[in-house]
Design an enzyme around this catalytic site. Structure first.
Site, PDB file in Angstrom:
ATOM      1  N   TYR A   9       2.432  10.044  -0.201  1.00  0.00           N
ATOM      2  CA  TYR A   9       3.612   9.526   0.487  1.00  0.00           C
ATOM      3  C   TYR A   9       4.908   9.852  -0.249  1.00  0.00           C
ATOM      4  CZ  TYR A   9       0.113   6.472   2.759  1.00  0.00           C
ATOM      5  OH  TYR A   9      -0.976   5.970   3.421  1.00  0.00           O
ATOM      6  N   HIS A  42      -8.007   9.253  -1.456  1.00  0.00           N
ATOM      7  CA  HIS A  42      -7.316   9.202  -0.168  1.00  0.00           C
ATOM      8  C   HIS A  42      -8.155   9.725   0.999  1.00  0.00           C
ATOM      9  CE1 HIS A  42      -2.942   9.162   1.521  1.00  0.00           C
ATOM     10  NE2 HIS A  42      -3.795   8.716   2.395  1.00  0.00           N
ATOM     11  N   THR A  80       8.804  -1.951   9.466  1.00  0.00           N
ATOM     12  CA  THR A  80       9.992  -1.747   8.636  1.00  0.00           C
ATOM     13  C   THR A  80      11.147  -2.659   9.023  1.00  0.00           C
ATOM     14  OG1 THR A  80      10.619   0.086  10.095  1.00  0.00           O
ATOM     15  CG2 THR A  80       9.459   0.650   8.061  1.00  0.00           C
ATOM     16  N   ARG A 104      10.118  -8.010  12.581  1.00  0.00           N
ATOM     17  CA  ARG A 104       8.716  -7.662  12.786  1.00  0.00           C
ATOM     18  C   ARG A 104       7.881  -8.049  11.563  1.00  0.00           C
ATOM     19  NH1 ARG A 104       8.537  -1.788  14.839  1.00  0.00           N
ATOM     20  NH2 ARG A 104      10.082  -2.649  16.260  1.00  0.00           N
ATOM     21  N   ASP A 123       0.838  -1.202   0.000  1.00  0.00           N
ATOM     22  CA  ASP A 123       0.000   0.000   0.000  1.00  0.00           C
ATOM     23  C   ASP A 123       0.871   1.249   0.000  1.00  0.00           C
ATOM     24  OD1 ASP A 123      -3.049   0.910   0.857  1.00  0.00           O
ATOM     25  OD2 ASP A 123      -1.520   2.267   1.639  1.00  0.00           O
ATOM     26  N   PRO A 165      -3.834  -0.514  12.041  1.00  0.00           N
ATOM     27  CA  PRO A 165      -4.572  -1.572  12.734  1.00  0.00           C
ATOM     28  C   PRO A 165      -4.027  -1.916  14.115  1.00  0.00           C
ATOM     29  CG  PRO A 165      -3.169  -2.527  11.050  1.00  0.00           C
ATOM     30  CD  PRO A 165      -3.109  -1.035  10.866  1.00  0.00           C
ATOM     31  N   LEU A 166      -2.854  -1.373  14.463  1.00  0.00           N
ATOM     32  CA  LEU A 166      -2.333  -1.545  15.821  1.00  0.00           C
ATOM     33  C   LEU A 166      -2.550  -0.297  16.661  1.00  0.00           C
ATOM     34  CD1 LEU A 166       0.968  -3.461  15.030  1.00  0.00           C
ATOM     35  CD2 LEU A 166      -1.198  -4.391  15.865  1.00  0.00           C
TER      36      LEU A 166
END
Length: 262
Positions: A48, A104, A227, A231, A43, A182-183
């Site tokens: 960005y 967006h 990143t 993780r 995404d 989502p976190l």
């Protein structure tokens, strides 16, 4: 990778890699790591400034383009600006098409922007279109006018803000609920939840994995940003463990009920 079928029949992974706030000079390597970890949904957005890095990583991966689902987002208002922006995004990413392009946020002339996206689908530049950060009223206006139905609304969603009313609306209209952040915006608040910590210990997973697995099993596509390679690997393993039958919206918010928002 587990997928969901969009209302136009296209398959979309339920777990993706978010490139928000990844600097353009670092994007290619970050996305390469994500691809190596197993991500296929990437995404990005015009805002960005890192579409080029995403495109480079995909091209250099050695994996066929049709194995990826690449999303970008346009913040441009009106038909002409949006149409030109789509072509610019294709050039930036050096892509023949994007799998999905979203508006967006609700820009002033989003209805005409949506028409530009519809025309891009007809021209083969986009496979699917949707919106991001739209409320019920704004989304209904799109649905009332659209000749090509939006497939997704991408909105902030996490355990402390599950967007249940929006989720019901999207399900009712055969659209996918996709979660950015989502976190949570304040990760410590979610990761410190006692119920979440207990479930993580029970399933031998991290709190982040439990949190994302719960959203996925509720029918929400998630695009966390991770990143660091370790993780990325942990997150990418989320679709591969069993459904959390014991986990409910009520139990996960029991330790801090004031944080639950509809």
């Amino acid at each position: 990778m587990e997928t969901v079928t969009l209302n136009n029949g296209i398959q979309m992974p339920v777990l993706g890699f978010e490139t928000y706030q990844i600097e353009s000079v670092n994007t290619k390597n970050a996305v390469k790591q994500a691809i190596d970890a197993g991500y296929r949904l990437i995404d990005t957005a015009q805002y960005y400034g890192n579409e080029a890095g995403v495109g480079q990583a995909v091209k250099e991966s050695g994996i066929s383009r049709d194995q990826f689902f690449i999303t970008t987002k346009t913040p441009l208002s009106g038909y002409a600006e949006t149409k030109a922006g789509i072509d610019e995004s294709l050039l930036e990413g050096k892509m023949d098409y994007y799998d999905m392009v979203l508006i967006h946020w609700p820009i002033p002339d989003y209805l005409d922007s949506y028409v530009a996206l519809e025309d891009a689908v007809k021209e083969g530049k986009i496979r699917a279109i949707g919106v991001s950060n739209f409320n019920h009223e704004q989304l209904q206006k799109v649905l009332d006018k659209a000749t090509i139905k939006p497939v997704v609304n991408q909105v902030e969603t996490h355990l402390m803000w599950q967007q249940q009313k929006m989720h019901h609306f999207l399900t009712e209209h055969q659209m996918v609920h996709e979660a950015w952040s989502p976190l949570g915006q304040v990760t410590e608040t979610i990761m410190g939840n006692e119920v979440l910590t207990s479930l993580a210990q029970q399933y031998h997973k991290t709190p982040a994995q439990i949190s994302l697995r719960f959203l996925i099993q509720e029918g929400v596509v998630v695009i966390p940003k991770a990143t660091h390679l370790k993780r990325q690997l942990l997150v990418c393993n989320i679709p591969n463990f069993a459904r959390l039958f014991v986990m409910t919206s009520a139990s996960i918010c029991a330790c801090n009920p004031t944080k639950l928002r509809a």
